[in-house]
Write a protein that holds these residues in place. Structure first.
Motif, mmCIF file in Angstrom:
data_model
loop_
_atom_site.group_PDB
_atom_site.id
_atom_site.type_symbol
_atom_site.label_atom_id
_atom_site.label_comp_id
_atom_site.label_asym_id
_atom_site.label_seq_id
_atom_site.Cartn_x
_atom_site.Cartn_y
_atom_site.Cartn_z
ATOM 1 N N THR A 137 0.852 -1.182 0.000
ATOM 2 C CA THR A 137 0.000 0.000 0.000
ATOM 3 C C THR A 137 0.889 1.234 0.000
ATOM 4 N N GLY A 138 0.448 2.275 -0.685
ATOM 5 C CA GLY A 138 1.239 3.495 -0.763
ATOM 6 C C GLY A 138 2.417 3.342 -1.706
ATOM 7 N N PRO A 139 3.211 4.413 -1.876
ATOM 8 C CA PRO A 139 4.350 4.376 -2.790
ATOM 9 C C PRO A 139 5.491 3.514 -2.263
ATOM 10 N N VAL A 140 5.868 2.512 -3.039
ATOM 11 C CA VAL A 140 6.916 1.568 -2.647
ATOM 12 C C VAL A 140 7.849 1.342 -3.829
ATOM 13 N N VAL A 141 9.149 1.306 -3.550
ATOM 14 C CA VAL A 141 10.154 0.912 -4.542
ATOM 15 C C VAL A 141 10.774 -0.396 -4.067
ATOM 16 N N VAL A 142 10.769 -1.396 -4.949
ATOM 17 C CA VAL A 142 11.454 -2.660 -4.690
ATOM 18 C C VAL A 142 12.556 -2.784 -5.730
ATOM 19 N N GLY A 143 13.801 -2.803 -5.281
ATOM 20 C CA GLY A 143 14.938 -2.773 -6.177
ATOM 21 C C GLY A 143 15.153 -4.065 -6.947
ATOM 22 N N GLU A 144 16.068 -3.996 -7.898
ATOM 23 C CA GLU A 144 16.386 -5.153 -8.735
ATOM 24 C C GLU A 144 16.862 -6.325 -7.884
ATOM 25 N N SER A 145 16.380 -7.509 -8.228
ATOM 26 C CA SER A 145 16.761 -8.771 -7.586
ATOM 27 C C SER A 145 16.305 -8.866 -6.124
ATOM 28 N N ALA A 146 15.554 -7.899 -5.638
ATOM 29 C CA ALA A 146 15.004 -7.997 -4.286
ATOM 30 C C ALA A 146 13.824 -8.961 -4.291
ATOM 31 N N ARG A 147 13.575 -9.620 -3.150
ATOM 32 C CA ARG A 147 12.461 -10.563 -3.034
ATOM 33 C C ARG A 147 11.634 -10.233 -1.798
ATOM 34 N N VAL A 148 10.337 -10.133 -1.995
ATOM 35 C CA VAL A 148 9.410 -9.853 -0.904
ATOM 36 C C VAL A 148 8.399 -10.992 -0.843
ATOM 37 N N THR A 149 8.339 -11.690 0.290
ATOM 38 C CA THR A 149 7.425 -12.825 0.432
ATOM 39 C C THR A 149 6.649 -12.710 1.745
ATOM 40 N N ARG A 150 5.358 -12.980 1.664
ATOM 41 C CA ARG A 150 4.464 -13.035 2.825
ATOM 42 C C ARG A 150 4.652 -11.816 3.740
ATOM 43 N N SER A 151 4.754 -10.636 3.144
ATOM 44 C CA SER A 151 5.056 -9.430 3.916
ATOM 45 C C SER A 151 4.102 -8.296 3.554
ATOM 46 N N LEU A 197 4.141 -4.185 3.006
ATOM 47 C CA LEU A 197 4.927 -2.963 2.829
ATOM 48 C C LEU A 197 3.963 -1.786 2.771
ATOM 49 N N SER A 198 4.087 -0.865 3.722
ATOM 50 C CA SER A 198 3.220 0.311 3.778
ATOM 51 C C SER A 198 4.047 1.538 3.439
ATOM 52 N N GLY A 199 3.907 2.034 2.204
ATOM 53 C CA GLY A 199 4.734 3.130 1.743
ATOM 54 C C GLY A 199 4.450 4.446 2.445
ATOM 55 N N PRO A 200 5.416 5.372 2.311
ATOM 56 C CA PRO A 200 6.581 5.249 1.437
ATOM 57 C C PRO A 200 7.680 4.363 2.031
ATOM 58 N N VAL A 201 8.145 3.443 1.173
ATOM 59 C CA VAL A 201 9.183 2.481 1.549
ATOM 60 C C VAL A 201 10.095 2.261 0.352
ATOM 61 N N VAL A 202 11.392 2.133 0.616
ATOM 62 C CA VAL A 202 12.358 1.721 -0.401
ATOM 63 C C VAL A 202 13.020 0.430 0.064
ATOM 64 N N ILE A 203 12.972 -0.599 -0.783
ATOM 65 C CA ILE A 203 13.687 -1.850 -0.539
ATOM 66 C C ILE A 203 14.823 -1.921 -1.548
ATOM 67 N N GLY A 204 16.052 -2.010 -1.083
ATOM 68 C CA GLY A 204 17.212 -1.945 -1.963
ATOM 69 C C GLY A 204 17.409 -3.188 -2.800
ATOM 70 N N ALA A 205 18.290 -3.064 -3.783
ATOM 71 C CA ALA A 205 18.591 -4.170 -4.696
ATOM 72 C C ALA A 205 19.136 -5.367 -3.916
ATOM 73 N N GLY A 206 18.647 -6.547 -4.272
ATOM 74 C CA GLY A 206 19.146 -7.772 -3.677
ATOM 75 C C GLY A 206 18.705 -8.026 -2.252
ATOM 76 N N ALA A 207 17.841 -7.187 -1.718
ATOM 77 C CA ALA A 207 17.352 -7.390 -0.343
ATOM 78 C C ALA A 207 16.314 -8.504 -0.310
ATOM 79 N N THR A 208 16.155 -9.119 0.858
ATOM 80 C CA THR A 208 15.158 -10.165 1.057
ATOM 81 C C THR A 208 14.268 -9.772 2.237
ATOM 82 N N VAL A 209 12.971 -9.729 2.004
ATOM 83 C CA VAL A 209 12.001 -9.385 3.043
ATOM 84 C C VAL A 209 10.991 -10.518 3.122
ATOM 85 N N SER A 210 10.920 -11.180 4.261
ATOM 86 C CA SER A 210 10.003 -12.316 4.411
ATOM 87 C C SER A 210 9.276 -12.240 5.741
#
Length: 354
Positions: free
Chosen positions: A253-267, A269-282
């Motif tokens: 929800t809201g403005p979110v950036v998920v970087g290249e090769s990042a993975r978001v699973t079962r999570s 994200l309430s923007g504004p949020v930036v997830i960097g490249a190659g990050a893993t959020v589970s």
């Protein structure tokens, strides 16, 4: 016009982070403060930039390179000791020549409004033009007394008895007239050549020194709370984009950036949020107003209004709020749901037990 960016300070108020990186390279919205500074200068139409560096020069050179990624050409000038802002002007004399220039403190972040002041400087053709801002505690700043027509009458650095509530913002528009002033002044009680003394020298000799009230966002990022304020400000203007992978069990929800090769699973994200490249959020809840750096791992974590620097891991810790977690740090093993405020330096390991 040229630009002179000052990036030699040690940043003692930003410890523990400034122990392991120059304070100007602390990331805000997943980019170094100094990168935002160079972008602001480019927006003024200035492409010839000198960066004054101190003991951490190699790290700053590695971050900025030759400036081509920002659309500018960067020259580096070494200051052997922190001898004041006016001393920086003195050692940059060969680079500056007789050109007008903007001097910009590399640990200040401003968003919007500088173009108008730059245009006034170019139109007025005075000796100097200062950006000023009303503040609640002028004792902490250089302070300007200004008449009804915007002419500067007096400048005092960190006054015991302030002459006004107009603080001088960390951006100065200067002409070659300042060089004579810099050569004329002597070190202050702090042992530094103060730029306020140089500009006051111009005022005392009838120079045309003006000031304009800056209306945009401004922070001197000297403390962790200032860095978090800057992070919120920049994230508020975020343009959403998903470059990595977000599974169907996650909610954005809201403005979110998920970087290249990042993975978001079962999570969530309430923007504004930036997830960097190659990050893993589970299995985590992230945001709002959170920056997660490249290569980070968030697992069963809850993080909001925070900055997590690259390579860090937060596992099993909920309620992280208003925090900055350094590079490659590890935060693990928590129970309970109380909010936790963490200022954790690089390469640290912290275990939290409820």
């Amino acid at each position: 016009m040229k630009a002179l960016v000052l990036s030699g300070g040690s940043g003692t108020r930003l410890r523990p982070f400034s122990h392991s990186m120059p304070k100007q390279l602390v990331p805000v919205a997943n980019r170094p403060i100094l990168g935002h500074v160079i972008d602001s200068i480019r927006e003024l139409g200035v492409t010839s930039v000198a960066v004054v560096v101190g003991d951490r020069s190699e790290e700053i050179r590695a971050a900025l390179g030759d400036g081509s990624s920002h659309g500018v050409d960067i020259t580096y000038i070494r200051q052997e000791a922190p001898l004041g802002l006016a001393h920086c002007v003195r050692i940059a004399r060969r680079f500056l020549g007789d050109d007008d220039f903007v001097m910009y403190l590399g640990d200040n972040l401003l968003s919007g409004g500088l173009t108008e002041i730059a245009d006034r400087f170019r139109a007025d053709r005075g000796d100097a033009h200062l950006a000023v801002r009303k503040v609640d505690d002028p004792h902490r700043f250089g302070v300007a007394e200004v008449d009804s027509e915007g002419r500067v009458l007096r400048l005092v650095e960190k006054p015991e008895h302030p002459v006004s509530d107009l603080a001088v913002v960390g951006v100065y528009f200067l002409t070659a007239a300042v060089h004579e002033a810099v050569d004329a002044i002597t070190p202050s009680g702090r042992g530094e050549l103060e730029i306020t003394d140089a500009i006051q020298w111009l005022v005392d000799r009838g120079g045309d020194v003006r000031a304009s009230v800056y209306q945009g966002f401004w922070r001197d990022t000297g403390q962790v709370s200032d860095v978090l304020d800057c992070n919120r400000e920049l994230l508020a203007g975020l343009t959403p984009r998903i470059l990595g992978a977000v599974d169907p069990d996650s909610r954005i929800t809201g403005p979110v950036v998920v970087g290249e090769s990042a993975r978001v699973t079962r999570s969530r994200l309430s923007g504004p949020v930036v997830i960097g490249a190659g990050a893993t959020v589970s299995d985590s809840v992230v945001g709002p107003y959170t920056s997660v750096g490249d290569g980070c791992v968030l697992d069963r974590a809850g993080v909001e209004d925070s900055i997590v620097l690259e390579g860090s891991a937060v596992r099993g810790v909920r309620g992280v709020h208003g925090s900055v977690i350094g590079r490659r740090a590890s935060v693990t093993e928590a129970s309970g749901t109380d909010r936790r405020i963490l200022f954790i330096g690089d390469d640290s390991k912290v275990e939290i037990h409820g």
